[in-house]
Design an enzyme around this catalytic site. Structure first.
Site, mmCIF file in Angstrom:
data_model
loop_
_atom_site.group_PDB
_atom_site.id
_atom_site.type_symbol
_atom_site.label_atom_id
_atom_site.label_comp_id
_atom_site.label_asym_id
_atom_site.label_seq_id
_atom_site.Cartn_x
_atom_site.Cartn_y
_atom_site.Cartn_z
ATOM 1 N N HIS A 203 0.906 -1.242 0.070
ATOM 2 C CA HIS A 203 0.094 0.082 0.050
ATOM 3 C C HIS A 203 0.847 1.094 -0.065
ATOM 4 C CE1 HIS A 203 -3.920 1.939 1.310
ATOM 5 N NE2 HIS A 203 -3.209 3.073 1.139
ATOM 6 N N HIS B 250 1.170 5.424 -2.116
ATOM 7 C CA HIS B 250 0.547 6.324 -2.826
ATOM 8 C C HIS B 250 1.726 6.797 -3.992
ATOM 9 C CE1 HIS B 250 -3.551 6.462 -1.301
ATOM 10 N NE2 HIS B 250 -2.840 6.087 -0.211
ATOM 11 N N GLU C 295 -11.001 4.552 7.167
ATOM 12 C CA GLU C 295 -10.115 5.073 7.572
ATOM 13 C C GLU C 295 -10.409 6.263 8.518
ATOM 14 O OE1 GLU C 295 -7.115 6.346 4.539
ATOM 15 O OE2 GLU C 295 -5.601 6.990 6.052
ATOM 16 N N HIS D 234 -9.779 1.669 0.451
ATOM 17 C CA HIS D 234 -9.589 2.730 1.648
ATOM 18 C C HIS D 234 -10.847 2.540 2.372
ATOM 19 C CE1 HIS D 234 -6.124 3.913 -0.343
ATOM 20 N NE2 HIS D 234 -5.658 4.653 0.625
ATOM 21 N N TRP E 231 0.914 13.459 3.896
ATOM 22 C CA TRP E 231 0.414 12.953 4.592
ATOM 23 C C TRP E 231 1.466 11.910 5.660
ATOM 24 C CZ3 TRP E 231 -1.399 13.074 -0.402
ATOM 25 C CH2 TRP E 231 -2.626 13.777 -0.380
ATOM 26 N N GLN F 236 -10.256 9.193 -4.305
ATOM 27 C CA GLN F 236 -9.864 9.919 -3.243
ATOM 28 C C GLN F 236 -11.241 10.526 -2.453
ATOM 29 O OE1 GLN F 236 -5.892 10.748 -1.807
ATOM 30 N NE2 GLN F 236 -6.004 12.726 -2.316
ATOM 31 N N ASP G 256 2.032 3.336 3.049
ATOM 32 C CA ASP G 256 1.019 3.932 2.755
ATOM 33 C C ASP G 256 1.400 5.266 2.061
ATOM 34 O OD1 ASP G 256 -1.544 5.214 2.349
ATOM 35 O OD2 ASP G 256 -1.726 5.538 4.458
HETATM 36 FE FE FE2 Z 1 -3.571 5.208 1.617
#
Ligand code: FE2
Length: 364
Positions: free
Chosen positions: A6, A8, A164, A161, A266, A103, A260
């Protein structure tokens, strides 16, 4: 080899541009990446350069399988085409799967379904979703049904996702698991994050974990980012922000760990080293018994392969491809304790990465 299930790839390696996320919330991260796009910094060349650099970083740490998410709630799908090209260009040293990740939701974003279908038809490997960020709970459940339909229609894997958020009423995972069970798709489905499980009442969590075990879906937890972004609305007691890794593990639900985000709005850290999420995960999920530590490699190897649907051909077995890593330690407990480097990463019998362990001389 290590499996990174996982990450991005469209946002990686942008941390600090145009500014750093000082509040440490998911929401400021979304705002900063939106500014990145408004400044026209997100171009096909930019995505390609950063994604390739991130994949090389992962390869240097012995990763040979990656699942990358690409945002498809963006009318021009700027990042999709370059990432499809990168997936082919890096094939010799790393296998990449791409997930169409809406997203900002499927039903809550203008033409969300159309964009998702466009991505599905463009050659992605998996369909994603973000049901907890849809406008209503009804939209959340409907979006899960819709994304499962699209995945079935195009014969693709699923990685959502899912929940979360530290909201005990965010319950999209039960919808995903029920559909996976009813449609016999469990082994093709993964739920990422599922951090709301850390906020559910125990009786409900017990029921849900039974359903998850029956459904055969995989869970992908991201311990570093979940610890970093989770619990931000709590004062004290403050949640750890993770899903119930230990309980899922004990119930036989396969859990994999990912990073992630690699240096993006993030997550300012992240270096492609899969020992980092394992390290954070064993502390945060309290998996510190000796056997639990010895066993923790599975979160970034076998369970990752299972989550990606690549178990067949993975692992050291006669007849499998000669893909493996060598670590500078006698067992995984020592690997974790000493943060042992991957001395060799071997793919199809050839060395793709070599690291010389550091040597310290004491003058005392
Ligand atoms: Fe993610």
């Amino acid at each position: 080899p290590y499996v990174e299930p996982h990450v991005h790839l469209d946002a990686c390696l942008t941390a600090g541009t145009p500014r750093w996320n000082e509040s440490g919330t998911l929401f400021e991260g979304v705002q900063i990446f939106s500014e990145y796009k408004q400044l026209n910094l997100l171009s096909p060349e930019d995505v390609k350069r950063r994604a390739t650099a991130a994949l090389r970083l992962l390869a240097a740490h012995g990763v040979q399988h990656v699942r990358g998410h690409v945002d498809v709630t963006e009318p021009t799908l700027t990042a999709l085409e370059p990432l499809l090209e990168v997936r082919e260009e890096v094939r010799d040293f790393i296998d990449v799967q791409l997930v169409a990740f809406p997203q900002e939701g499927i039903l809550s974003f203008p033409n969300g379904e159309g964009l998702l279908r466009k991505a599905a038809a463009s050659g992605v490997d998996a369909i994603g979703g973000c049901p907890h960020l849809e406008f209503t709970r009804g939209y959340g459940a409907d979006s899960v049904r819709l994304l499962m339909d699209v995945a079935e229609e195009y014969g693709l894997l699923v990685d959502v996702h899912c929940d979360e958020i530290d909201d005990p009423d965010s319950r999209n995972l039960e919808v995903l698991a029920a559909l996976a069970l009813e449609r016999g798709m469990g082994r093709r489905v993964a739920a990422s994050h599922t951090t709301a499980m850390g906020a559910y009442p125990d009786a409900y969590a017990h029921k849900l974990i039974n359903l998850l075990a029956r459904s055969e879906i995989s869970i992908i937890s991201n311990p570093m980012v979940n610890m970093h972004l989770g619990g931000r609305f709590d004062t004290y007691p403050k949640r750890r922000g993770l899903t119930r890794v230990k309980e899922l593990n004990n119930a036989g639900v396969p859990v994999a760990f990912g990073e992630d985000d690699l240096q993006d709005p993030w997550h300012p850290l992240g270096n492609g080293d899969m020992l980092d999420p394992v390290w954070m995960g064993v502390y945060a999920a309290q998996l510190m018994g000796y056997d639990e530590l010895q066993d923790a490699y599975k979160f970034v190897t076998y369970n990752g392969a299972r989550a990606l649907g690549v178990s067949e051909g993975y692992g050291i077995r006669v007849g499998n491809p000669a893909n493996c890593i060598l670590l500078d330690a006698p067992n995984f407990y020592e690997v974790l304790r000493t943060h042992a480097p991957v001395t060799y990463s071997i793919r199809q019998g050839k060395i793709v990465a070599k690291t010389q362990p550091a040597q310290t001389t004491l003058y005392i």
